[in-house]
Design a protein around this motif. Sequence first.
Motif, PDB file in Angstrom:
ATOM      1  N   UNK A 171       5.930   3.380  17.751  1.00  0.00           N
ATOM      2  CA  UNK A 171       5.358   3.440  19.281  1.00  0.00           C
ATOM      3  C   UNK A 171       5.396   4.840  19.472  1.00  0.00           C
ATOM      4  N   UNK A 172       6.175   5.967  19.490  1.00  0.00           N
ATOM      5  CA  UNK A 172       6.230   7.000  19.927  1.00  0.00           C
ATOM      6  C   UNK A 172       5.229   7.740  19.221  1.00  0.00           C
ATOM      7  N   UNK A 173       5.410   7.375  17.685  1.00  0.00           N
ATOM      8  CA  UNK A 173       4.379   8.293  16.815  1.00  0.00           C
ATOM      9  C   UNK A 173       2.795   8.059  17.377  1.00  0.00           C
ATOM     10  N   UNK A 224       0.772  -1.188   0.119  1.00  0.00           N
ATOM     11  CA  UNK A 224      -0.084   0.118   0.197  1.00  0.00           C
ATOM     12  C   UNK A 224       0.801   1.237   0.058  1.00  0.00           C
ATOM     13  N   UNK A 225       0.270   2.490  -0.149  1.00  0.00           N
ATOM     14  CA  UNK A 225       0.704   3.815  -0.044  1.00  0.00           C
ATOM     15  C   UNK A 225       0.533   4.278   1.282  1.00  0.00           C
ATOM     16  N   UNK A 226       1.681   5.018   1.564  1.00  0.00           N
ATOM     17  CA  UNK A 226       1.655   5.881   2.956  1.00  0.00           C
ATOM     18  C   UNK A 226       1.979   5.195   4.168  1.00  0.00           C
ATOM     19  N   UNK A 227       1.354   5.338   5.033  1.00  0.00           N
ATOM     20  CA  UNK A 227       1.466   4.844   6.163  1.00  0.00           C
ATOM     21  C   UNK A 227       0.365   3.890   6.853  1.00  0.00           C
ATOM     22  N   UNK A 228       0.665   2.684   7.074  1.00  0.00           N
ATOM     23  CA  UNK A 228      -0.343   1.659   7.397  1.00  0.00           C
ATOM     24  C   UNK A 228      -1.451   2.054   8.514  1.00  0.00           C
ATOM     25  N   UNK A 229      -0.743   2.606   9.537  1.00  0.00           N
ATOM     26  CA  UNK A 229      -1.481   2.967  10.658  1.00  0.00           C
ATOM     27  C   UNK A 229      -1.459   4.691  10.600  1.00  0.00           C
ATOM     28  N   UNK A 270       4.171  -0.728  18.464  1.00  0.00           N
ATOM     29  CA  UNK A 270       5.732  -1.189  18.373  1.00  0.00           C
ATOM     30  C   UNK A 270       6.151  -2.111  17.403  1.00  0.00           C
ATOM     31  N   UNK A 271       4.874  -2.838  16.934  1.00  0.00           N
ATOM     32  CA  UNK A 271       5.358  -3.830  15.845  1.00  0.00           C
ATOM     33  C   UNK A 271       5.263  -3.394  14.516  1.00  0.00           C
ATOM     34  N   UNK A 272       4.996  -2.235  14.361  1.00  0.00           N
ATOM     35  CA  UNK A 272       5.271  -1.591  12.983  1.00  0.00           C
ATOM     36  C   UNK A 272       6.618  -0.709  12.928  1.00  0.00           C
ATOM     37  N   UNK A 310     -10.259   2.338  23.356  1.00  0.00           N
ATOM     38  CA  UNK A 310     -10.051   1.563  22.281  1.00  0.00           C
ATOM     39  C   UNK A 310      -8.681   1.996  21.427  1.00  0.00           C
ATOM     40  N   UNK A 311      -8.594   3.295  21.209  1.00  0.00           N
ATOM     41  CA  UNK A 311      -6.961   3.858  20.489  1.00  0.00           C
ATOM     42  C   UNK A 311      -5.910   3.505  21.290  1.00  0.00           C
ATOM     43  N   UNK A 312      -6.071   3.719  22.719  1.00  0.00           N
ATOM     44  CA  UNK A 312      -4.911   3.329  23.512  1.00  0.00           C
ATOM     45  C   UNK A 312      -4.558   1.954  23.562  1.00  0.00           C
ATOM     46  N   UNK A 313      -5.611   0.990  23.551  1.00  0.00           N
ATOM     47  CA  UNK A 313      -5.189  -0.381  23.539  1.00  0.00           C
ATOM     48  C   UNK A 313      -4.763  -0.768  22.307  1.00  0.00           C
ATOM     49  N   UNK A 314      -4.863  -0.140  21.074  1.00  0.00           N
ATOM     50  CA  UNK A 314      -4.588  -0.458  19.655  1.00  0.00           C
ATOM     51  C   UNK A 314      -2.966  -0.159  19.781  1.00  0.00           C
ATOM     52  N   UNK A 315      -2.843   1.037  19.957  1.00  0.00           N
ATOM     53  CA  UNK A 315      -1.551   1.657  19.968  1.00  0.00           C
ATOM     54  C   UNK A 315      -0.290   0.803  20.882  1.00  0.00           C
TER      55      UNK A 315
END
Length: 398
Positions: free
Chosen positions: A280-282, A213-218, A309-311, A299-304
């Motif tokens: 992770x920091x982003x 894909x193009x850009x940033x996945x997350x 850190x895996x990306x 929800x967002x905090x749990x995902x981040x």
Amino acid sequence: MGGHGRWDDDDEEDLTGDEDFRGSFREELSRTLNLETWAEGLDLQAIMQRYREEIGGAMRKEDQLRSVIRQELLPKLKTRLKAPEGAGLYRMSPEELSAIHDGLLFAGQVEAVNGISVTHETLPLDITQLGIAAIGYGGSAGTFSQRLFRREVTVDAPDPYQEAAAYIEMRQNRSHPGRNGPDSLSRLARRGIRAYAERAILVEKLKAEWRMGQGNPITHELITGSGYTGLLTASLGMLTRLMEEHPRFVFVSARMEDRGFLTMGHALDAGEFVILESMERAGRDILEGWQYDTDGLVLAREFVKKYCHQVVMGLFRASNNAPPRIFYAHVKHAHMAACVAIADSVLRPEQGFPMLLDVAEATCRSAFGEDGFQGLVQDAYAQADVRLQYFNGRKPRR
């Protein structure tokens, strides 16, 4: 993404004061604004001579800086504080390149998704057409398999009497994208829907082993939901599937505006790549900078916490005649992801950008481009017998 806070390809570099201007342009702002320092007419010889001096000096300085970066900075990537797993400098071998071409790319085991959006804005309503193409190779560099996806999104005024009074201010907001309001939010939502659709098609519709894909996945629009709870919930669910079910992905940014990363990237030789940092920091920056409701923040905090850190983000360079590119990949597959991106990019060495993404964008522009879309809109207006009074007229200068 440049630095730790950039999440999309449309961010612009900001100058914060006269000192920044002096550092960037090598003269005082007051001198630049003084019209007495401006030349009248067009002296081509003087212009070309100055460009030769400026470019020549810059290239000599860049060559010196490149040598310093390769000798002193790149070797430290592996050992620096909080370096992600696999951080460091790598070179793709000719054997790896051949194996990826024959075993993955031309075998149809890599598919790419890219899209465009075109919008018709008028007083009664706004119509946005989203077009997305999924592209893979059909056995060689010159043959492709493709699938097209299309959707229209319409924004209108639920209460025309109330909205009529607000339209003057809404039009002013449209001239100043940084302002908050319902119109700027709808624009953010359109970008979010497009980002969601590209990644959802990549997750749900593709069958290839590797997905591009193009850009940033997350990207920012998905981690925030662009202000919409439904989009946030759907996006985080879809991105969770991407991370857990399809971790063999690579995303490549079309532009890079961060000069630090650009300089580091130009220090790479053709076929080299570096893995720099995790997201992770982003991700934390997103959480701190966006106003969520209580449930959305949870929800967002749990995902981040679980996935950012895996990306990892890195740089690659496919050709010495092309600029470096930023890529994103799952940390467990980052080495192969960079090799896939390089292998597809060397097919167009003058661009140094994955051909599949280029072909997907060109396919979208051909099938869903602005000219065809505006033709359909004009025909609809003609059928409604309202002529052209709601059209904006000539296109603005770019």
